[in-house]
Design a protein around this motif. Structure first.
Motif, mmCIF file in Angstrom:
data_model
loop_
_atom_site.group_PDB
_atom_site.id
_atom_site.type_symbol
_atom_site.label_atom_id
_atom_site.label_comp_id
_atom_site.label_asym_id
_atom_site.label_seq_id
_atom_site.Cartn_x
_atom_site.Cartn_y
_atom_site.Cartn_z
ATOM 1 N N ASP A 101 82.667 48.427 0.959
ATOM 2 C CA ASP A 101 82.080 47.730 1.936
ATOM 3 C C ASP A 101 82.258 46.312 2.079
ATOM 4 O O ASP A 101 81.670 45.638 1.065
ATOM 5 C CB ASP A 101 80.374 48.066 1.727
ATOM 6 N N LYS A 152 87.462 55.084 7.097
ATOM 7 C CA LYS A 152 86.576 56.134 6.397
ATOM 8 C C LYS A 152 85.282 55.930 7.175
ATOM 9 O O LYS A 152 84.536 57.163 7.471
ATOM 10 C CB LYS A 152 86.281 56.075 4.885
ATOM 11 N N VAL A 153 84.746 54.983 7.675
ATOM 12 C CA VAL A 153 83.555 54.838 8.364
ATOM 13 C C VAL A 153 83.319 54.434 9.606
ATOM 14 O O VAL A 153 82.340 54.913 10.416
ATOM 15 C CB VAL A 153 82.454 53.845 7.440
ATOM 16 N N ARG A 203 78.316 58.279 5.214
ATOM 17 C CA ARG A 203 79.608 57.851 4.677
ATOM 18 C C ARG A 203 79.582 56.431 4.435
ATOM 19 O O ARG A 203 80.401 56.085 3.465
ATOM 20 C CB ARG A 203 80.518 57.947 5.747
ATOM 21 N N GLY A 204 78.779 55.425 4.835
ATOM 22 C CA GLY A 204 78.855 53.959 4.410
ATOM 23 C C GLY A 204 78.081 54.034 3.107
ATOM 24 O O GLY A 204 78.537 53.153 2.259
ATOM 25 N N LYS A 221 78.577 56.171 0.820
ATOM 26 C CA LYS A 221 79.415 56.995 -0.012
ATOM 27 C C LYS A 221 80.597 55.876 -0.591
ATOM 28 O O LYS A 221 81.189 55.868 -1.674
ATOM 29 C CB LYS A 221 80.220 58.355 0.662
ATOM 30 N N TYR A 222 80.987 55.190 0.557
ATOM 31 C CA TYR A 222 82.137 54.235 0.227
ATOM 32 C C TYR A 222 81.600 52.875 -0.063
ATOM 33 O O TYR A 222 82.289 51.692 0.383
ATOM 34 C CB TYR A 222 83.060 54.362 1.462
ATOM 35 N N TYR A 223 80.523 52.786 -0.594
ATOM 36 C CA TYR A 223 79.868 51.503 -1.055
ATOM 37 C C TYR A 223 80.706 50.293 -1.601
ATOM 38 O O TYR A 223 80.780 49.267 -1.079
ATOM 39 C CB TYR A 223 78.567 51.675 -1.572
ATOM 40 N N HIS A 262 78.727 51.615 11.300
ATOM 41 C CA HIS A 262 77.754 52.830 10.611
ATOM 42 C C HIS A 262 76.606 52.647 10.597
ATOM 43 O O HIS A 262 75.909 53.377 9.783
ATOM 44 C CB HIS A 262 78.487 53.116 9.274
ATOM 45 N N LYS A 263 76.015 51.395 10.928
ATOM 46 C CA LYS A 263 74.372 51.017 10.664
ATOM 47 C C LYS A 263 73.819 51.125 11.788
ATOM 48 O O LYS A 263 74.290 50.945 12.980
ATOM 49 C CB LYS A 263 74.187 49.943 10.121
ATOM 50 N N PHE A 322 87.536 50.985 4.053
ATOM 51 C CA PHE A 322 86.329 51.340 4.405
ATOM 52 C C PHE A 322 86.291 51.611 6.014
ATOM 53 O O PHE A 322 85.445 52.677 6.417
ATOM 54 C CB PHE A 322 85.348 50.180 4.078
ATOM 55 N N THR A 378 77.523 59.343 9.545
ATOM 56 C CA THR A 378 78.298 58.192 9.529
ATOM 57 C C THR A 378 77.655 57.274 8.627
ATOM 58 O O THR A 378 78.466 56.761 7.958
ATOM 59 C CB THR A 378 78.455 57.825 10.959
#
Length: 284
Positions: free
Chosen positions: A179, A235-236, A171-172, A174-176, A141-142, A232, A168
């Motif tokens: 991670d 979702k991501v 979202r990363g 949001k779900y930190y 996602h990065k 994670f 995307t």
């Protein structure tokens, strides 16, 4: 664990506390210099900046940050000192304990960000171990290469496609808490700090705080999701590699599974939660 980094940081923290020195840019640069040299991170940390944003700003709780795109580490020294002095008061630490506490917490924050730079190096490597695989998948996602967005534009990507990529990345964020990149950075930075503190006479409450921090990091994300990393990636992005991750993790011990956010049993989780609760109680 790199022994040169460990003993250089022991000497650095001891010197600042013993001589009642105010934590400054030299303290920060000394940590950066030894870790960058020993872990060969010169290509992954282009620059470092010491900033001083007032505590009431929106960056109040951001002591340090590594930017994956620019590959610059920023340390907000003013925010760090303000925040850590407040925490030391809440912990009811003595004067000497406060000095050790602030030094070790600032060092830990910098080590955490340096771990992110090391993760980018691992992303570029051809490693095939479990940690390397999870790092590569979590980076889905990065945008690792700074020119990546420009390349996308040059290759004819539409604004809609770029927006999808941006979402995307969001979202990363949001779900930190799930991670694995953050979990691993916490794990490795704390391992360094624990080994450093064992060589220094820092006091029981600082050690208790450090172990409490360790266990809180371990159980983060497990309460609602049995496997934080699996959640994670689902979702991501990167979930298509989950079967391979499961295969490589078959014989992992508990500490390894916790560091990577992999499956633990209900009994293991309950024991971790009980230990965390006992450590929190001891700090009251």
């Amino acid at each position: 664990m790199n022994e040169i980094i460990k003993y250089r940081l022991i000497s650095l923290i001891y010197d600042y506390v013993k001589n009642n020195r105010v934590l400054d840019q030299n303290f920060i640069n000394s940590i950066l210099d030894v870790v960058i040299y020993e872990l060969e991170l010169n290509d992954y940390i282009i620059d470092s900046k010491i900033i001083n944003v007032p505590g009431k700003s929106r960056k109040r709780y951001l002591m340090a940050n590594y930017d994956f795109y620019s590959r610059i580490i920023e340390v907000n020294l003013q925010v760090a000192l303000e925040r850590l002095k407040e925490e030391a008061k809440k912990l009811r630490l003595s004067s000497i304990e406060t000095s050790y506490f602030i030094a070790k917490e600032l060092a830990e924050a910098i080590l955490h960000e340096l771990e992110h730079a090391h993760q980018v190096k691992e992303y570029d490597r051809d490693g095939n171990n479990l940690e390397s695989l999870i790092i590569k998948r979590a980076f889905a996602h990065k945008t690792i290469i700074r020119s990546d967005i420009l390349l996308l534009l040059m290759n004819g990507y539409s604004e809609k496609e770029l927006l999808t990529r941006y979402k995307t990345i969001k979202r990363g964020i949001k779900y930190y808490k799930y991670d694995p990149l953050e979990r691993l950075a916490d794990y490795h930075a704390l391992n360094y700090i624990k080994e450093i503190l064992k060589e220094l006479n820092v006091g029981d409450r600082i050690m208790l705080h450090t172990y409490c921090e360790e266990y809180k990091n371990y159980i983060r994300g497990y309460k609602l999701q049995k496997e934080p990393t699996k959640f994670f990636l689902a979702k991501v992005g990167g979930f298509e590699y989950w079967q391979e991750i499961e295969r490589l993790s078959t014989d992992c011990d508990l500490k390894t599974r916790l560091s990577l956010g992999l499956s633990i049993t209900k009994d293991e989780y309950q024991e971790l939660e009980n230990r965390t609760r006992r450590l929190r109680k001891a700090l009251k």
